[in-house]
Design a protein around this motif. Structure first.
Motif, mmCIF file in Angstrom:
data_model
loop_
_atom_site.group_PDB
_atom_site.id
_atom_site.type_symbol
_atom_site.label_atom_id
_atom_site.label_comp_id
_atom_site.label_asym_id
_atom_site.label_seq_id
_atom_site.Cartn_x
_atom_site.Cartn_y
_atom_site.Cartn_z
ATOM 1 N N VAL A 97 31.180 -30.631 42.740
ATOM 2 C CA VAL A 97 31.129 -29.167 42.734
ATOM 3 C C VAL A 97 31.325 -28.624 41.320
ATOM 4 N N ILE A 98 32.312 -29.180 40.609
ATOM 5 C CA ILE A 98 32.597 -28.747 39.239
ATOM 6 C C ILE A 98 31.409 -29.050 38.328
ATOM 7 N N ALA A 99 30.831 -30.243 38.480
ATOM 8 C CA ALA A 99 29.683 -30.637 37.655
ATOM 9 C C ALA A 99 28.501 -29.716 37.907
ATOM 10 N N ASN A 100 28.269 -29.372 39.174
ATOM 11 C CA ASN A 100 27.164 -28.483 39.522
ATOM 12 C C ASN A 100 27.388 -27.087 38.948
ATOM 13 N N ALA A 101 28.645 -26.597 39.023
ATOM 14 C CA ALA A 101 28.981 -25.272 38.480
ATOM 15 C C ALA A 101 28.761 -25.243 36.971
ATOM 16 N N ASN A 102 29.168 -26.322 36.293
ATOM 17 C CA ASN A 102 28.984 -26.391 34.840
ATOM 18 C C ASN A 102 27.501 -26.411 34.473
ATOM 19 N N ALA A 103 26.710 -27.102 35.288
ATOM 20 C CA ALA A 103 25.265 -27.164 35.041
ATOM 21 C C ALA A 103 24.634 -25.791 35.230
ATOM 22 N N GLN A 104 25.082 -25.065 36.262
ATOM 23 C CA GLN A 104 24.566 -23.723 36.529
ATOM 24 C C GLN A 104 24.944 -22.767 35.399
ATOM 25 N N ASP A 105 26.179 -22.880 34.906
ATOM 26 C CA ASP A 105 26.625 -22.031 33.806
ATOM 27 C C ASP A 105 25.828 -22.326 32.539
ATOM 28 N N LYS A 106 25.476 -23.591 32.333
ATOM 29 C CA LYS A 106 24.679 -23.972 31.173
ATOM 30 C C LYS A 106 23.286 -23.353 31.270
ATOM 31 N N LYS A 107 22.703 -23.356 32.493
ATOM 32 C CA LYS A 107 21.396 -22.734 32.718
ATOM 33 C C LYS A 107 21.456 -21.243 32.425
ATOM 34 N N ALA A 108 22.567 -20.602 32.861
ATOM 35 C CA ALA A 108 22.739 -19.162 32.632
ATOM 36 C C ALA A 108 22.809 -18.864 31.138
ATOM 37 N N LYS A 109 23.573 -19.687 30.405
ATOM 38 C CA LYS A 109 23.718 -19.494 28.959
ATOM 39 C C LYS A 109 22.375 -19.681 28.258
ATOM 40 N N GLU A 110 21.601 -20.666 28.660
ATOM 41 C CA GLU A 110 20.300 -20.917 28.051
ATOM 42 C C GLU A 110 19.351 -19.737 28.269
ATOM 43 N N LEU A 111 19.375 -19.166 29.487
ATOM 44 C CA LEU A 111 18.508 -18.034 29.784
ATOM 45 C C LEU A 111 18.932 -16.802 28.981
ATOM 46 N N LEU A 112 20.226 -16.560 28.880
ATOM 47 C CA LEU A 112 20.736 -15.421 28.099
ATOM 48 C C LEU A 112 20.366 -15.570 26.626
ATOM 49 N N ASP A 113 20.428 -16.790 26.116
ATOM 50 C CA ASP A 113 20.040 -17.045 24.722
ATOM 51 C C ASP A 113 18.548 -16.761 24.513
ATOM 52 N N GLN A 114 17.725 -17.103 25.504
ATOM 53 C CA GLN A 114 16.291 -16.833 25.420
ATOM 54 C C GLN A 114 16.017 -15.329 25.407
ATOM 55 N N VAL A 115 16.758 -14.595 26.224
ATOM 56 C CA VAL A 115 16.608 -13.133 26.266
ATOM 57 C C VAL A 115 16.980 -12.527 24.916
ATOM 58 N N THR A 116 18.098 -12.962 24.354
ATOM 59 C CA THR A 116 18.556 -12.459 23.057
ATOM 60 C C THR A 116 17.531 -12.745 21.959
ATOM 61 N N ALA A 117 17.000 -13.964 21.950
ATOM 62 C CA ALA A 117 16.004 -14.346 20.936
ATOM 63 C C ALA A 117 14.750 -13.488 21.079
ATOM 64 N N LYS A 118 14.347 -13.215 22.310
ATOM 65 C CA LYS A 118 13.153 -12.415 22.560
ATOM 66 C C LYS A 118 13.361 -10.986 22.050
ATOM 67 N N ILE A 119 14.525 -10.411 22.352
ATOM 68 C CA ILE A 119 14.845 -9.044 21.909
ATOM 69 C C ILE A 119 14.811 -8.952 20.387
ATOM 70 N N LYS A 120 15.389 -9.938 19.714
ATOM 71 C CA LYS A 120 15.461 -9.928 18.253
ATOM 72 C C LYS A 120 14.095 -10.147 17.599
ATOM 73 N N SER A 121 13.140 -10.675 18.356
ATOM 74 C CA SER A 121 11.821 -10.955 17.783
ATOM 75 C C SER A 121 10.953 -9.699 17.687
ATOM 76 N N TYR A 122 11.338 -8.631 18.393
ATOM 77 C CA TYR A 122 10.530 -7.410 18.398
ATOM 78 C C TYR A 122 10.878 -6.516 17.213
#
Length: 213
Positions: free
Chosen positions: A13-38
């Motif tokens: 359960v802990i490993a799955n939660a950590n993996a999900q949090d990592k996915k969330a962080k990666e997506l947020l980083d992609q959003v930030t990079a996209k915003i800064k590119s405009y």
């Protein structure tokens, strides 16, 4: 044996939660990079505020133009211009303009430019539901404020899975108030006037100019 199984399940359960949090962080980083590119962003949006206990249900529309930390916001009959140094709040109903030197870098100031990347600090984040909205796949990230004094219980950030642009922001308050900002139109790199973020006092000859500093 049951104890060993329980411990193994807990680790899974802990490993799955950590993996999900990592996915969330990666997506947020992609959003930030996209915003800064405009170079600039123009948004038309719908804003709703509801509180069933207080029988409150309000809806408004607005638009904002953002370039770096500068912006022009039109919302609820008020225009707010920030030129990078000074803030100009124009209220036609009162025929008044309020000018202040509030810096966009101030921690307590909440500005349109920050709203596009507000999630980068002050929140715990986790992977949430995926919704189909008129053929668009909207992935939600749940944000929980780390400051216990924050009046918001949680924030749901909806992200278009294909474009990596923000679709909506839903805030749930501890007092039962729910606010939602939904992007109706998201345009980037539009041709802007050189004076787009410049306040011209000549346009408001009969207005009272209120200088706070």
């Amino acid at each position: 044996m049951n104890k060993i199984l329980s411990i193994a399940l807990l680790f899974l359960v802990i490993a799955n939660a950590n993996a999900q949090d990592k996915k969330a962080k990666e997506l947020l980083d992609q959003v930030t990079a996209k915003i800064k590119s405009y170079d600039n962003i123009t948004i038309d949006f719908k804003y709703t505020l509801t509180n069933n206990k207080e029988n409150i249900n309000k809806e408004s529309k607005g638009n904002v133009i953002i370039q770096d930390n500068k912006y022009v916001l039109n919302f609820m009959g008020v225009t707010k211009i920030y030129d990078g140094k000074k803030s100009y709040t124009i209220v036609p109903e009162d025929e008044e303009v309020t000018i202040s030197s509030l810096s966009d870098g101030d921690e307590k100031s909440i500005t349109p430019s920050k709203m596009l990347t507000f999630f980068n600090s002050g929140y715990k984040y986790s992977w949430d539901i995926l919704q189909d909205v008129k053929g668009r796949k909207i992935q939600y990230i749940k944000l929980v404020p780390t400051n216990a004094k924050d009046q918001r219980k949680e924030v749901l950030l909806g992200i278009d899975s294909q474009t990596k642009n923000i679709y909506n922001v839903i805030e749930m308050g501890k007092n039962g108030t729910r606010t939602s900002l939904t992007v109706n139109s998201f345009k980037t790199n539009q041709p802007l006037s050189k004076n787009q973020f410049t306040f011209a006092a000549s346009k408001y000859p009969n207005y009272y100019i209120n200088k706070l500093d």
